[in-house]
Design a protein around this motif. Structure first.
Motif, short mmCIF file in Angstrom:
data_model
loop_
_atom_site.label_atom_id
_atom_site.label_comp_id
_atom_site.label_asym_id
_atom_site.label_seq_id
_atom_site.Cartn_x
_atom_site.Cartn_y
_atom_site.Cartn_z
N TRP A 7 0.62 -1.18 -0.11
CA TRP A 7 -0.06 0.22 0.07
C TRP A 7 0.85 1.20 -0.07
O TRP A 7 0.62 2.13 -0.72
CB TRP A 7 -1.18 -0.05 1.09
CG TRP A 7 -1.96 1.29 1.27
CD1 TRP A 7 -3.09 1.16 0.85
CD2 TRP A 7 -1.69 2.52 1.76
NE1 TRP A 7 -3.50 2.56 1.09
CE2 TRP A 7 -2.66 3.14 1.65
CE3 TRP A 7 -0.55 2.95 2.52
CZ2 TRP A 7 -2.85 4.63 2.09
CZ3 TRP A 7 -0.88 4.31 2.90
CH2 TRP A 7 -1.85 5.13 2.77
N ARG A 8 1.87 1.21 0.96
CA ARG A 8 2.86 2.43 1.05
C ARG A 8 3.45 2.78 -0.55
O ARG A 8 3.64 3.76 -0.87
CB ARG A 8 3.96 2.39 1.99
CG ARG A 8 3.24 2.26 3.47
CD ARG A 8 4.43 2.05 4.44
NE ARG A 8 3.76 2.07 5.62
CZ ARG A 8 3.49 3.00 6.54
NH1 ARG A 8 3.42 4.25 6.24
NH2 ARG A 8 3.07 2.60 7.75
N TRP A 11 0.83 4.03 -2.94
CA TRP A 11 0.44 5.54 -2.76
C TRP A 11 1.61 6.51 -2.46
O TRP A 11 1.38 7.83 -2.27
CB TRP A 11 -0.52 5.65 -1.43
CG TRP A 11 -1.80 5.00 -1.75
CD1 TRP A 11 -2.16 3.93 -1.49
CD2 TRP A 11 -2.84 5.79 -2.59
NE1 TRP A 11 -3.56 3.71 -2.17
CE2 TRP A 11 -3.92 5.03 -2.67
CE3 TRP A 11 -2.95 7.13 -3.14
CZ2 TRP A 11 -4.90 5.36 -3.16
CZ3 TRP A 11 -4.13 7.53 -3.82
CH2 TRP A 11 -5.06 6.38 -3.92
N PHE A 14 1.28 9.75 -4.38
CA PHE A 14 0.25 10.64 -4.24
C PHE A 14 0.55 11.33 -2.83
O PHE A 14 -0.12 12.41 -2.38
CB PHE A 14 -0.95 9.72 -4.12
CG PHE A 14 -1.49 9.52 -5.51
CD1 PHE A 14 -2.44 10.38 -5.98
CD2 PHE A 14 -1.11 8.38 -6.14
CE1 PHE A 14 -3.00 10.07 -7.24
CE2 PHE A 14 -1.90 8.22 -7.09
CZ PHE A 14 -2.68 8.93 -7.76
N LEU A 15 1.48 10.68 -1.89
CA LEU A 15 1.56 11.42 -0.53
C LEU A 15 2.47 12.57 -0.54
O LEU A 15 3.62 12.72 -1.09
CB LEU A 15 2.10 10.11 0.28
CG LEU A 15 1.24 8.99 0.68
CD1 LEU A 15 2.22 8.13 1.37
CD2 LEU A 15 0.10 9.36 1.12
N ARG A 20 -0.33 13.06 3.93
CA ARG A 20 -1.79 12.68 3.40
C ARG A 20 -1.68 12.71 1.76
O ARG A 20 -0.84 13.24 1.10
CB ARG A 20 -2.53 13.81 3.88
CG ARG A 20 -2.57 13.84 5.29
CD ARG A 20 -3.43 15.26 5.61
NE ARG A 20 -4.89 14.91 5.63
CZ ARG A 20 -5.87 15.55 5.97
NH1 ARG A 20 -5.77 16.61 6.22
NH2 ARG A 20 -7.24 15.06 5.47
N ARG A 21 -2.57 12.11 1.31
CA ARG A 21 -2.82 12.08 -0.47
C ARG A 21 -3.29 13.36 -0.80
O ARG A 21 -3.89 14.17 -0.14
CB ARG A 21 -4.03 11.10 -0.76
CG ARG A 21 -3.90 9.68 -0.50
CD ARG A 21 -4.60 8.85 -1.01
NE ARG A 21 -5.54 8.47 0.17
CZ ARG A 21 -6.70 7.78 0.23
NH1 ARG A 21 -7.30 7.48 -0.84
NH2 ARG A 21 -7.21 7.38 1.28
N GLN A 22 -2.43 13.61 -2.02
CA GLN A 22 -2.76 15.06 -2.57
C GLN A 22 -3.05 14.88 -4.08
O GLN A 22 -2.21 13.99 -4.70
CB GLN A 22 -1.70 15.90 -2.35
CG GLN A 22 -1.59 16.39 -0.75
CD GLN A 22 -0.22 17.40 -0.80
OE1 GLN A 22 0.64 17.39 -1.56
NE2 GLN A 22 -0.16 17.97 0.55
N TYR A 23 -4.10 15.56 -4.83
CA TYR A 23 -4.24 15.40 -6.21
C TYR A 23 -3.79 16.55 -6.79
O TYR A 23 -3.55 17.80 -6.35
CB TYR A 23 -5.77 14.83 -6.33
CG TYR A 23 -6.11 13.58 -5.59
CD1 TYR A 23 -5.63 12.35 -5.81
CD2 TYR A 23 -6.86 13.55 -4.38
CE1 TYR A 23 -6.07 11.39 -5.11
CE2 TYR A 23 -7.32 12.52 -3.61
CZ TYR A 23 -6.90 11.40 -4.08
OH TYR A 23 -7.25 10.16 -3.54
N SER A 37 -1.99 12.22 -9.23
CA SER A 37 -1.08 12.77 -8.19
C SER A 37 -0.79 14.24 -8.56
O SER A 37 -0.72 14.58 -9.73
CB SER A 37 -0.01 11.94 -8.32
OG SER A 37 1.02 12.73 -7.21
#
Length: 58
Positions: A7-8, A11, A14-15, A20-23, A37
């Motif tokens: 998972w890391r 993502w 995107f982190l 935190r996730r950023q788009y 991303s």
């Protein structure tokens, strides 16, 4: 709950610095699940069509 290593790795693109996730700016307000991303420079989205491309398409 701990996150798996897989998972890391998925993502990591995107982190942000705060973890935190950023788009992308265009994807933040989009309702479709094809978000990209904030690190992506070129956004290729089938749901997004700019006004400029409509004018140049003719």
């Amino acid at each position: 709950m701990s996150r798996s290593k897989k998972w890391r790795l998925e993502w990591a693109f995107f982190l942000g610095e705060n973890g935190r996730r950023q788009y992308n700016k265009l994807c933040k307000g989009c309702v479709h699940p094809c978000k990209q991303s904030f690190r992506a420079v070129v956004v290729s989205c089938p749901h997004y069509l700019s006004r400029r491309s409509k004018k140049c398409g003719n």
